[in-house]
Design an enzyme around this catalytic site. Structure first.
Site, PDB file in Angstrom:
ATOM      1  N   CYS A  55       0.824  -1.216   0.000  1.00  7.08           N
ATOM      2  CA  CYS A  55       0.000   0.000   0.000  1.00  7.08           C
ATOM      3  C   CYS A  55       0.855   1.262   0.000  1.00  7.08           C
ATOM      4  O   CYS A  55       1.679   1.487   0.891  1.00  7.08           O
ATOM      5  CB  CYS A  55      -0.919  -0.032   1.222  1.00  7.08           C
ATOM      6  N   CYS A  58       0.526   3.409   3.096  1.00  5.02           N
ATOM      7  CA  CYS A  58       1.238   2.822   4.234  1.00  5.02           C
ATOM      8  C   CYS A  58       2.731   3.114   4.138  1.00  5.02           C
ATOM      9  O   CYS A  58       3.389   3.417   5.139  1.00  5.02           O
ATOM     10  CB  CYS A  58       1.002   1.311   4.280  1.00  5.02           C
ATOM     11  N   CYS A 190      -7.186 -23.799  38.028  1.00  3.22           N
ATOM     12  CA  CYS A 190      -6.195 -23.937  36.948  1.00  3.22           C
ATOM     13  C   CYS A 190      -5.769 -22.567  36.413  1.00  3.22           C
ATOM     14  O   CYS A 190      -6.596 -21.785  35.939  1.00  3.22           O
ATOM     15  CB  CYS A 190      -6.789 -24.792  35.842  1.00  3.22           C
ATOM     16  N   CYS A 193      -6.539 -22.055  32.741  1.00  3.01           N
ATOM     17  CA  CYS A 193      -7.971 -21.803  32.538  1.00  3.01           C
ATOM     18  C   CYS A 193      -8.306 -20.339  32.826  1.00  3.01           C
ATOM     19  O   CYS A 193      -9.110 -19.722  32.117  1.00  3.01           O
ATOM     20  CB  CYS A 193      -8.804 -22.709  33.441  1.00  3.01           C
TER      21      CYS A 193
END
EC number: 5.3.4.1
Length: 439
Positions: A55, A58, A190, A193
């Site tokens: 781009c 960019c 845990c 988790c």
């Protein structure tokens, strides 16, 4: 002022697919593997540029972005994502054009679009302004810094779209369902988790919205619901399994970030979803339903039946095939006959290239893009692919609002018939009179 939009980008040439930044820069390269750790779980303010190496805009921004990163070092984090390479990350934040700049402040789940200039000075000013506001919010108690949703399993507001399952509710909800289920088996103690929880919760909301509830994310406390844990051989935490009707459950072995989970869920949805409907525009309700209830809609204008005959079915087959190919995008698909919806054609500038023709409409922004290549499977596929990457030019819909739709009867599926001309009775014509006229 909206962020740099889909139609304001005019990147017209390509470079080698290499990044614009290196490890020697103060710009931090972000990828799906480190984005959550670096940005989402951070207490810092982040400015993130989503770019494509090819781009031109960019490339012109790159030196200014580096300059800003150096000036803001140890004050505000400045990062960059190659969204051409990491499309899932760009898609997660609705990136449709390059460059797109977002500010990740106190609420990392709701970044703000950067609306300022593209110079190093303007970027630094915006960063310091955002930082000042963040500090004020913290002083006033409106923000606690990092707020990605890590409130714990007991806070239902952080996981409102995660369905809690038990030994008693699992079979009815999951095994008897036609939907796809991704189920996390966890233990409250845990650590892994706990790290997964905010990702799982945020992903659940996104997946629910994008699949209209056809893919569900759930959680089972395996320390309490041991019947389920034993049935599915849960030996470690967290364990994620995918359940699809009529099939044995399979383990999810993908990444544990929100983007990874959402990407897998959308793949599952795409694999199981029926092909999108391809509807003829016969009234306003049909047109608005397909365009306003979907992020984008694709409209094909086919030649009049008298000009194509059986070829119309070939065009429709191409459209159906491509609708199925792009069903993961969840676009609306429409078609009409040339001349049947003249106001729609005028608003989209259709007709100048002849028929068949095609346009892609963003009804929320009232922008459209026209197919300028061949109306073939390959030509349309390339057109839709370019649109997916934000490379196609767009224009405002004529009139600034959705055009009026003419109600009409649907096509009956048959070839057109030319009008029958009345037979002329020549019995009263005298041939002698014709001969005299010729003389």
């Amino acid at each position: 002022m909206a962020r740099l939009g889909f139609g304001l980008v005019s990147c017209t040439f390509f470079l080698a697919a290499s990044g614009l930044y290196s490890s020697s820069d103060d710009v931090i390269e972000l990828t799906p593997s480190n984005f959550n750790r670096e940005v989402i779980q951070s207490n810092s303010l982040w400015l993130v540029e989503f770019y494509a190496p090819w781009c031109g805009h960019c490339q012109r921004l790159t030196p200014e972005w580096k300059k800003a990163a150096t000036a803001l070092k140890d004050v505000v984090k400045v990062g960059a994502v190659d969204a051409d390479k990491h499309q899932s990350l760009g898609g997660q934040y609705g990136v449709q054009g390059f460059p797109t700049i977002k500010i990740f402040g106190a609420n990392k789940n709701k970044p703000e679009d950067y609306q300022g200039g593209r110079t190093g000075e303007a970027i630094v000013d915006a960063a310091l302004s955002a930082l000042r506001q963040l500090v004020k919010d913290r002083l006033s108690g409106r923000s606690g810094g990092y707020s990605s949703g890590k409130q714990g399993r007991g806070d239902s507001s952080s996981k409102k779209d995660v369905i809690e399952l038990t030994d008693d509710t699992f079979d009815k909800n999951v095994l008897d369902s036609d939907d796809v289920w991704m189920v996390e088996f966890y233990a409250p103690w845990c650590g892994h988790c706990k790290n997964l929880e905010p990702e799982w919760a945020t992903a659940a909301t996104e997946v629910k919205e994008q699949t209209k509830g056809k893919v569900k994310l759930a959680a089972v406390d395996a320390t309490v619901n041991q019947v389920l844990a034993n049935r599915y051989g849960i030996r470690g935490f967290p364990t994620i399994k995918i359940f699809q009707k009529g099939e044995a459950p399979v383990d999810y072995d993908g990444g544990r970030t929100r983007s990874d989970i959402v990407s897998r869920a959308l793949d599952l949805f795409s694999d199981n979803a029926p092909p999108p409907e391809l509807l003829e525009i016969i009234n306003e309700d049909v047109a608005k339903k397909m365009c306003e209830e979907h992020q984008l809609c694709v409209v094909a204008v086919l030649p009049h039946i008298l000009d194509t005959g059986a070829a119309r079915n070939s065009y429709l087959e191409i459209l159906l095939k491509l609708a199925d190919k792009y069903k993961k995008k969840m676009w609306g698909w429409l078609w009409t006959e040339a001349g049947a919806q003249s106001e729609l054609e005028n608003a989209l500038g259709i007709g100048g290239f002849g028929y068949p023709a095609m346009a892609r409409i963003n009804a929320r922004k009232m922008k459209f893009a026209l197919l300028k290549g061949s109306f073939s499977e390959q030509g349309i596929n390339e057109f839709l692919r370019e649109l997916s990457f934000g490379r196609a030019s767009t224009a405002p819909v004529g009139g600034g609002s959705f055009p009026a739709i003419t109600a009409r009867e649907p096509w009956d599926g048959r070839d057109g018939e030319l009008p029958v001309e009345d037979d002329i009775d020549l019995s009263d014509v005298e041939l002698d009179d014709l001969e005299k006229d010729e003389l």
